[in-house]
Structure formats: structure tokens, C-alpha cells
Design a protein around this motif. Structure first.
Motif: not given
Ligand code: ZN
Length: 266
Positions: A10, A40, A42, A77, A81, A84-85, A248, A253-255, A258
């Protein structure tokens, strides 16, 4: 030859690097990956590059599928993610590297069957196979096999075991342990000091190796397993959780949750 089995990284490169060092320190040089390399976390690109470089092969997880194709049944979320990824893969300025990464993701298989590892000098006859999937032998990308299923959904677990020859390996729930075909579940903490389960010829088992990058069994340490000819050994490794959590939190964009969940392993 022992094989290290990692899963559910992840995008947590700090955890993955620590696990790879731990595997190397034990003299284990074969590694396989059961999927969810990204999603999820970074550092999706670094994780894909490390898996490409270090693993014999890797499987497609639902989050790898979500980034490459579309996020199916993701909560908000997880979906944000995933998008964003995907942007991180698209933003790679080196066109050749960008293509190589997408090509790698696109070629991930959903199931691999290997011979069960053999003791030195043993013959392969009748020793059975090891089925490797991300999620479940019945639905390799998306079906969860939860520890509670052995009591709450025994028919489901039985039906899944019908697709297992001898040993199956999976990830997906981020909860490590061994399911037996007499409908029991053994978390690593119930497997003695060495957290190892010895194979017996007269039973089928499903091994969940847990998660490198986002454990959910209330133990925040990175989880993986080592398969020996006669047993599976569960390993936990401490890593710098704060480093991943702060990365993160720096990415809108990553809650934040997470990152927070990593400290508790939930
Ligand atoms: Zn996962």
C-alpha cells in the motif's frame, strides 16, 4: 529454499524497505508478492520499483486494479487515494519508465500455482501445490476471508477450501494467520514463541501473510511470512511509522486517517 511472502504494501515504502532489509538479514533471497503494492500510501512509485526489482513475481490486488483500471467498491478515501496514485504514475517525466511501470502493473497475474516447497532431497510426488492469490481462491481480487468467517460463514469457508489442493496463500484482509480446513483460525500470537505453523499432510490450510504497509490486527508492526518446506513462519518488523504518517498528512488527497490508523494497526 525458503521464500518470503509479502503483501499489501500500500505505497508504504518505509515499511517495505525495512521488511526487505529484514528478509535479507535472514539470508532469504527469494521473495514473492501477493498484491496491493499501491493504494492508501504516499510512495506508490518507489514501492512498484522495489517490487519489480526484488520480487520473483507479484500478483494483482484490488488496489493495483483500482489504479490501473477503476476503483471498484472503494470507500471515498480509498477512491481518492486511487486517483491520486494514478496521477503519480502519469506525472513521471521519464516516458520509458512510466511505460515500464504501467506495463508491470498491467501484467500482474491474479493467481499463481507453485509446487509446495520441498525439503532438501525430497521428491515432488504428491506433495501438493501452493495456490497464491491476493484475496481468495474463489474470487482472487476482491473476496475477503475474515477470521470470523470460520464461525459466522462456515459454508463460505468450506466452498473456498474446495478450490485449495494443499496450501493457499493470500493477503487482502491485512490480518495474518492460518485457516484450517476443519474451520479454525490461528493468529500468529497463538502459534507459540516462533509464530510458526507446521504443515501436516492430512490437512489443507489457507495462510494469510498480513500486510507490510497497513496492518489491521492491532499490531502496528509490518507483517510478512516465510514459507519453509515444513512450516510457515510469521514475522513482524518495527518500522518508522511516523515517517510514513507525516508523508500521508502532507498530501491533501490522502485522508489523515490513513496515517493515524498505522499507529494502532487498525
Ligand atoms: Zn490491501
Amino acid at each position: 529454499m525458503p521464500t518470503a511472502v509479502i503483501s499489501d504494501i500500500h505505497g508504504n515504502a518505509v515499511a517495505l524497505r525495512t521488511v526487505l532489509e529484514d528478509i535479507a538479514s535472514r539470508g532469504v533471497d527469494r521473495i514473492i508478492c501477493l498484491g496491493d503494492i499501491v493504494g492508501y500510501g504516499p510512495d506508490p512509485l518507489e514501492c512498484v520499483d522495489l517490487v519489480r526489482d526484488r520480487c520473483d513475481w507479484a500478483l494483482m490486488g484490488n488496489h493495483d486494479f483500482g489504479v490501473l483500471y477503476e476503483p471498484t467498491n472503494f470507500n471515498p478515501s480509498a477512491e481518492s487515494a486511487a486517483y491520486w496514485t494514478r496521477e503519480q504514475f502519469d506525472a513521471e517525466p521519464d516516458a520509458e519508465l512510466r511505460e515500464q511501470r504501467y506495463d508491470f502493473l498491467g501484467r500482474l497475474r491474479v493467481r499463481v500455482v507453485e509446487p509446495k516447497p520441498l525439503a532438501e532431497g525430497a521428491s515432488a510426488n504428491g506433495d501438493g501445490t501452493m495456490l497464491c492469490v491476493h484475496a481468495s481462491p474463489r474470487r482472487p481480487i476482491n473476496e475477503y476471508i475474515f477470521p470470523d468467517d470460520v464461525t459466522e460463514a462456515p459454508d463460505k469457508v468450506q466452498s473456498i477450501f474446495e478450490r485449495v489442493d494443499r496450501i493457499a496463500m493470500c493477503g487482502h484482509t491485512h490480518v495474518p494467520g492460518v485457516f484450517t480446513d476443519d474451520l479454525d483460525f490461528f493468529p500468529p500470537r497463538e502459534l507459540g514463541e516462533k509464530a510458526s505453523y507446521t504443515f501436516s499432510a492430512d490437512e489443507k490450510i489457507i495462510i494469510n501473510v498480513g500486510s507490510v504497509g497497513q496492518p489491521r490486527d492491532m499490531d502496528p508492526r509490518a507483517s510478512y511470512a516465510i514459507i519453509h518446506p515444513d512450516r510457515v513462519e510469521f514475522v513482524r518488523v518495527e518500522y518508522d511509522i511516523a515517517a510514513t504518517a507525516s508523508k500521508i498528512k502532507a498530501i491533501p488527497d490522502l485522508h489523515d486517517y490513513l496515517g493515524d490508523r498505522l499507529f494502532d494497526g487498525r
